[in-house]
Design an enzyme around this catalytic site. Structure first.
Site, mmCIF file in Angstrom:
data_model
loop_
_atom_site.group_PDB
_atom_site.id
_atom_site.type_symbol
_atom_site.label_atom_id
_atom_site.label_comp_id
_atom_site.label_asym_id
_atom_site.label_seq_id
_atom_site.Cartn_x
_atom_site.Cartn_y
_atom_site.Cartn_z
ATOM 1 N N ASN A 202 -28.816 15.297 -46.564
ATOM 2 C CA ASN A 202 -27.410 14.980 -46.354
ATOM 3 C C ASN A 202 -27.055 15.156 -44.877
ATOM 4 O O ASN A 202 -27.535 16.090 -44.235
ATOM 5 C CB ASN A 202 -26.530 15.909 -47.198
ATOM 6 C CG ASN A 202 -26.782 15.748 -48.688
ATOM 7 O OD1 ASN A 202 -27.030 14.644 -49.161
ATOM 8 N ND2 ASN A 202 -26.737 16.845 -49.426
ATOM 9 N N VAL B 34 -24.433 22.974 -45.035
ATOM 10 C CA VAL B 34 -25.129 23.950 -44.188
ATOM 11 C C VAL B 34 -25.750 23.174 -43.028
ATOM 12 O O VAL B 34 -26.558 22.254 -43.250
ATOM 13 C CB VAL B 34 -26.207 24.726 -44.972
ATOM 14 C CG1 VAL B 34 -26.948 25.680 -44.043
ATOM 15 C CG2 VAL B 34 -25.582 25.499 -46.137
ATOM 16 N N HIS C 218 -32.161 20.225 -43.576
ATOM 17 C CA HIS C 218 -32.968 20.596 -44.741
ATOM 18 C C HIS C 218 -33.198 19.393 -45.634
ATOM 19 O O HIS C 218 -32.352 18.518 -45.748
ATOM 20 C CB HIS C 218 -32.298 21.728 -45.538
ATOM 21 C CG HIS C 218 -30.856 21.479 -45.853
ATOM 22 N ND1 HIS C 218 -29.858 21.717 -44.941
ATOM 23 C CD2 HIS C 218 -30.247 21.026 -46.973
ATOM 24 C CE1 HIS C 218 -28.683 21.418 -45.475
ATOM 25 N NE2 HIS C 218 -28.894 20.980 -46.710
HETATM 26 P P1 5GP Z 1 -26.175 20.557 -48.207
HETATM 27 O O1 5GP Z 1 -24.921 20.449 -49.012
HETATM 28 O O2 5GP Z 1 -25.893 21.053 -46.802
HETATM 29 O O3 5GP Z 1 -27.025 19.324 -48.209
HETATM 30 O O4 5GP Z 1 -27.062 21.648 -48.947
HETATM 31 C C1 5GP Z 1 -26.897 23.011 -48.753
HETATM 32 C C2 5GP Z 1 -27.521 23.699 -49.934
HETATM 33 O O5 5GP Z 1 -27.681 25.064 -49.620
HETATM 34 C C3 5GP Z 1 -26.661 23.640 -51.203
HETATM 35 O O6 5GP Z 1 -27.392 22.975 -52.230
HETATM 36 C C4 5GP Z 1 -26.382 25.101 -51.521
HETATM 37 O O7 5GP Z 1 -26.432 25.373 -52.912
HETATM 38 C C5 5GP Z 1 -27.488 25.822 -50.784
HETATM 39 N N1 5GP Z 1 -27.154 27.162 -50.339
HETATM 40 C C6 5GP Z 1 -25.996 27.563 -49.738
HETATM 41 N N2 5GP Z 1 -26.055 28.865 -49.436
HETATM 42 C C7 5GP Z 1 -27.267 29.309 -49.859
HETATM 43 C C8 5GP Z 1 -27.898 30.598 -49.812
HETATM 44 O O8 5GP Z 1 -27.371 31.598 -49.315
HETATM 45 N N3 5GP Z 1 -29.146 30.674 -50.343
HETATM 46 C C9 5GP Z 1 -29.773 29.589 -50.892
HETATM 47 N N4 5GP Z 1 -31.011 29.789 -51.392
HETATM 48 N N5 5GP Z 1 -29.215 28.363 -50.942
HETATM 49 C C10 5GP Z 1 -27.968 28.229 -50.426
#
Ligand code: 5GP
Ligand code: ZN
Length: 113
Positions: free
Chosen positions: A86, A95, A99
């Site tokens: 994303n 985040v 990733h």
């Molecule tokens: P994005 O929305 O940026 O593509 O994905 C961020 C991902 O990070 C989300 O799926 C969310 O659940 C995960 N996430 C957020 N905080 C944490 C954390 O503290 N630990 C872990 N293992 N995953 C996290």
């Protein structure tokens, strides 16, 4: 730098690590969207897809390579799986440390939401 995933890389925040080497870390998503939901990140900080440079090509190539190795190890490579990256607001990025999501273990839908 106040980055959540950098804190996971350096051990300040705990995570369920499934793979790591000197360049890449893979850990389970805290809010899984599939039976297996793993995040694969470079250990060095890159914020978004928009920040990638040609010099990051070999490092970033390790993310899908790690995804397919994990999919094979975890037994869903043949059934199939999804990888997602994303970018920024419309992409749903929350985040800002780049990733690759690896999602497996169920039938995925298309188009994504
Ligand atoms: P994005 O929305 O940026 O593509 O994905 C961020 C991902 O990070 C989300 O799926 C969310 O659940 C995960 N996430 C957020 N905080 C944490 C954390 O503290 N630990 C872990 N293992 N995953 C996290
Ligand atoms: Zn970071």
């Amino acid at each position: 730098m106040n980055c959540l995933f950098c804190k996971i890389v350096n051990g300040e925040i705990n995570s369920d690590i499934v793979y790591q080497d000197d360049k890449v870390l893979a850990f389970r998503d805290v809010n899984p969207q599939a039976p297996t939901h793993i995040l694969i990140i470079p250990k060095t900080h890159i914020s978004t897809l928009n920040d990638l440079e040609e010099s990051n090509a070999s490092l970033m190539g390790l993310l899908p390579i790690t995804a397919q190795k994990l999919a094979k190890e975890l037994g869903f490579a043949d059934d199939g799986y999804r990888v997602v990256m994303n970018c920024n607001n419309h992409g749903g990025q929350t985040v800002f440390h780049i990733h690759l999501h690896l999602l497996g273990g169920r039938q995925m839908a298309w188009p994504p939401g």
